[in-house]
Scaffold this motif. Structure first.
Motif, mmCIF file in Angstrom:
data_model
loop_
_atom_site.group_PDB
_atom_site.id
_atom_site.type_symbol
_atom_site.label_atom_id
_atom_site.label_comp_id
_atom_site.label_asym_id
_atom_site.label_seq_id
_atom_site.Cartn_x
_atom_site.Cartn_y
_atom_site.Cartn_z
ATOM 1 N N PRO A 121 2.043 -8.800 3.613
ATOM 2 C CA PRO A 121 1.720 -7.088 3.240
ATOM 3 C C PRO A 121 0.925 -6.862 4.523
ATOM 4 O O PRO A 121 -0.145 -7.219 4.810
ATOM 5 N N PRO A 122 0.931 -5.441 4.956
ATOM 6 C CA PRO A 122 0.131 -4.628 5.974
ATOM 7 C C PRO A 122 -1.064 -4.477 5.223
ATOM 8 O O PRO A 122 -1.182 -4.219 4.255
ATOM 9 N N ASP A 164 -3.154 1.327 -0.841
ATOM 10 C CA ASP A 164 -2.183 2.175 -1.526
ATOM 11 C C ASP A 164 -1.930 1.838 -2.779
ATOM 12 O O ASP A 164 -1.743 2.541 -3.901
ATOM 13 N N HIS A 207 6.220 -0.424 2.060
ATOM 14 C CA HIS A 207 5.613 -0.769 3.436
ATOM 15 C C HIS A 207 6.565 -1.728 4.315
ATOM 16 O O HIS A 207 7.029 -2.571 3.527
ATOM 17 N N HIS A 216 8.417 2.728 11.031
ATOM 18 C CA HIS A 216 7.718 1.635 10.597
ATOM 19 C C HIS A 216 6.805 1.805 9.607
ATOM 20 O O HIS A 216 5.802 1.338 9.014
ATOM 21 N N GLY A 217 7.076 3.165 8.721
ATOM 22 C CA GLY A 217 6.572 3.095 7.183
ATOM 23 C C GLY A 217 5.118 3.822 7.255
ATOM 24 O O GLY A 217 4.573 3.995 8.525
ATOM 25 N N PRO A 218 4.481 3.900 6.300
ATOM 26 C CA PRO A 218 5.010 3.754 4.919
ATOM 27 C C PRO A 218 6.076 4.824 4.509
ATOM 28 O O PRO A 218 6.013 5.925 5.231
ATOM 29 N N TYR A 253 10.862 -5.546 3.438
ATOM 30 C CA TYR A 253 9.749 -4.423 3.152
ATOM 31 C C TYR A 253 9.194 -4.799 1.750
ATOM 32 O O TYR A 253 9.580 -5.790 0.844
ATOM 33 N N MET A 297 -1.166 -1.359 2.635
ATOM 34 C CA MET A 297 -0.445 -1.716 1.324
ATOM 35 C C MET A 297 -1.623 -1.813 0.225
ATOM 36 O O MET A 297 -1.412 -1.186 -0.739
ATOM 37 N N ARG A 329 -1.921 9.517 5.576
ATOM 38 C CA ARG A 329 -1.008 8.384 6.270
ATOM 39 C C ARG A 329 0.031 8.991 7.522
ATOM 40 O O ARG A 329 0.677 8.158 8.136
#
Length: 582
Positions: free
Chosen positions: A296-297, A303, A285, A174-176, A263, A300, A165
């Motif tokens: 959700p992106p 993950d 995320h 911008h995460g995660p 988030y 995600m 990641r």
């Protein structure tokens, strides 16, 4: 944080130059009216603060920046429109009926602006990410076949997650974001929660915020269900649950979303036992949608799969350790069903091989005496010779269907002993085998006599037997020239931890096999079963330690293969026989 004004209170909106994020603040001249009937006609230029700001160019209802990207600025556009909608509702609440058509027109413009905001598109490489995660999942499950410690399983996951990641110790806007927590119990009661690891935030910031907020974990929307109640979290949008004081600070909601907990949260519990504390892994995320339509992106979902598989692997390793303890109990049927005939073949076979060799040695001694005269051949000497031959044949047949047995029926409880006594028993069992192979087992007897142990001596003896037998087999299979040497030394002995090094001068083990050799069923021998080192490592874990291959460069001169075995010298009684019943 977005705070709504009273219904009759007007709001002035403004837009920061160069940014697409909308903000609003109560207008300085917009005090609440004293009467619910507000005559807007008496205020020709104040009847719409929103209209005024738009007319003067303070608000661009159709911001163009970042319109083509998939980045977080799209979310800011949406939040700007939402904020403008709220301001319009406030205007409507105090407006006169004659202004309805005007406000309706403004609402239609906002609706049009919202529909023109580009939505997140599926990631073009989504299928590649899914395939990479599939391979990662296979690696996680294959790790359980090597009987690695559960702590190593988590460490390898964290290392690979950081790499895959591309997140480290610096703050990633911008995460995660990944966080690991661990419980602390006293007398069965949870007394404390510790922050153990993080990714996507600075470690010092993580520890400081943990010290501030973890004492309040019992009231946290996400920490409490996982670490206190033992549940998992599968895709919760934080805003729906009121956010989390700790996570809000860690991911920087004030900087990212104006204070809103915008988030997504995923988490799994890795349960502990009476020797190890529980751990929990959280992955957060950023929201790919907006506050009204959160999405959700793409990463995600993958993950979530990884967390689920990690939890399954953790429980599988726990099951293996408990199963090993169960083999020491009187319920032998459960033990046999658990580890299958292959492992029984390995355990009993070693003893049968030794018995067969010793009986045939006696047969070869008696045979010349029996052949010296007819009287000897037909008398007691001849009878003993035939008995020896028959017993040797029976042992050879037993060896064909079994391969080692660790006399678990003799084990009753954790015992006090010395390292010297343990190796005395090992040398007795291996005496003939060592002579047959032409190998020498060297130990520092005086040093071993001074080391006392409270441990499962039977399990320890057979773990060491498996390691030494592995060396003897390698001597024979690869025809190692003499002298054939096996050496056991104490590398470290401090407090209640003992570390041994078992080295030999047989053929080196290729570095590419350093993990495979501990996998159940892996063997390079034509007649092998791949159980010895797997079982030895599992025993080491049960005894509070570990077993690893040592690089050849770190071994004493003349030695090419070595194993580092650590164990607790003070294994508590509840960690032995009684623990297996839990």
């Amino acid at each position: 944080m977005l705070t709504l004004a009273a219904p009759a209170q007007k709001c002035a909106l403004y837009r920061i130059a160069g940014d697409t994020q909308w903000h609003y603040t109560p207008s300085a001249q917009s005090a609440a009216p004293k009467s619910p009937d507000l005559d807007l006609a008496a205020h020709p230029r104040n009847h719409s603060a929103l209209e005024q700001n738009v007319a003067e160019g303070e608000i661009d209802m159709h911001p163009r920046e970042n319109r083509s990207g998939d980045g977080p600025d799209n979310t800011r556009d949406a939040q700007g429109v939402v904020s403008a909608c709220i301001a319009l509702v406030q205007e409507l609440a105090g407006a006169h009926q004659k202004d309805f058509e005007h406000l309706k027109h403004r609402a239609q413009e906002l609706a049009t602006a919202y529909t023109q905001i580009p939505h997140q598109r599926p990631h073009k490489q989504g299928w590649e990410r899914a395939r990479a995660v599939d391979a990662w999942i296979l690696d996680i499950f294959s790790a359980t076949e090597r009987a690695i410690p559960r702590e190593t399983l988590v460490e390898e996951f964290l290392t690979r997650y950081r790499k895959e990641r591309q997140i480290g110790d610096a703050y990633k806007p911008h995460g995660p974001w990944l966080f690991v927590f661990e419980t602390e119990h006293e007398q069965g009661h949870l007394v404390k929660i510790h922050g153990r690891a993080s990714a996507g935030v600075h470690p010092e910031a993580f520890q400081q915020l943990c010290a501030e907020y973890l004492p309040l974990a019992s009231s946290d929307s996400f920490l409490e269900p996982v670490l206190v109640d033992g549940a998992d979290i599968d895709g919760w949008h934080a805003l729906w649950f009121g956010g989390s004081p700790l996570f809000d600070r860690l991911v920087g909601t004030r900087r990212r979303s104006g204070g809103d907990a915008d988030y997504w949260v995923n988490a799994v519990l890795l349960p502990g036992n009476d020797r190890y504390e529980s751990r929990a892994i959280f992955i957060l995320h950023p929201n790919a949608g907006d506050l009204i339509q959160p999405e959700p992106p793409p990463a995600m979902r993958q993950d979530q799969r990884l967390l689920m598989v990690l939890a399954l692997a953790w429980r599988q390793l726990e099951h293996q350790i408990k199963s090993l303890a169960a083999l020491t109990e009187a319920d032998r049927r459960e033990f046999i069903n658990l580890i299958a005939p292959g492992l029984l073949h390995h355990e009993i076979g070693a003893l049968m091989h030794t018995l067969s060799a010793q009986v045939y040695e006696q047969f070869n001694l008696l045979k010349p005496l029996a052949l010296q005269s007819p009287e000897n051949e037909s008398g007691p000497i001849g009878l003993a010779t035939r008995y020896a031959h028959a017993i040797g044949g029976l042992a050879a047949r037993l060896y064909a269907v079994t391969d080692a047995f660790n006399n678990m029926d003799k084990r009753a409880e954790v015992e006090e002993s010395t390292l010297a006594n343990i190796f005395k028993e090992i040398q007795l069992l291996l005496n003939h085998r060592l002579g047959e192979v032409g190998a020498q087992l060297d130990i520092p007897r005086d040093a071993f006599t001074a080391i006392s142990l409270r441990t499962d001596t039977v399990l320890l003896e057979h773990a060491l037997l498996n390691i030494i037998n592995n060396a003897l087999n390698a001597f024979e299979d690869h025809r190692t020239p003499p002298p054939r040497k096996i050496r056991v030394d104490v590398e470290k002995h401090e407090r209640h931890l003992l570390t041994l090094v078992i080295a030999n001068n047989g053929p080196a083990i290729p570095g590419s096999l350093d993990k495979d050799i501990f996998r159940r069923g892996f063997t390079t021998r034509r007649s092998g079963h791949g159980q010895g080192l797997y079982l030895a490592r599992l025993v080491a874990h049960y005894l509070g330690g570990s077993l690893h291959l040592i690089e050849e460069a770190a071994l004493p001169d003349g030695y090419r293969v070595g194993f580092r075995m650590s164990l607790s010298t003070r294994l508590a009684s509840m960690e032995g026989v009684s623990r297996a019943a839990d």
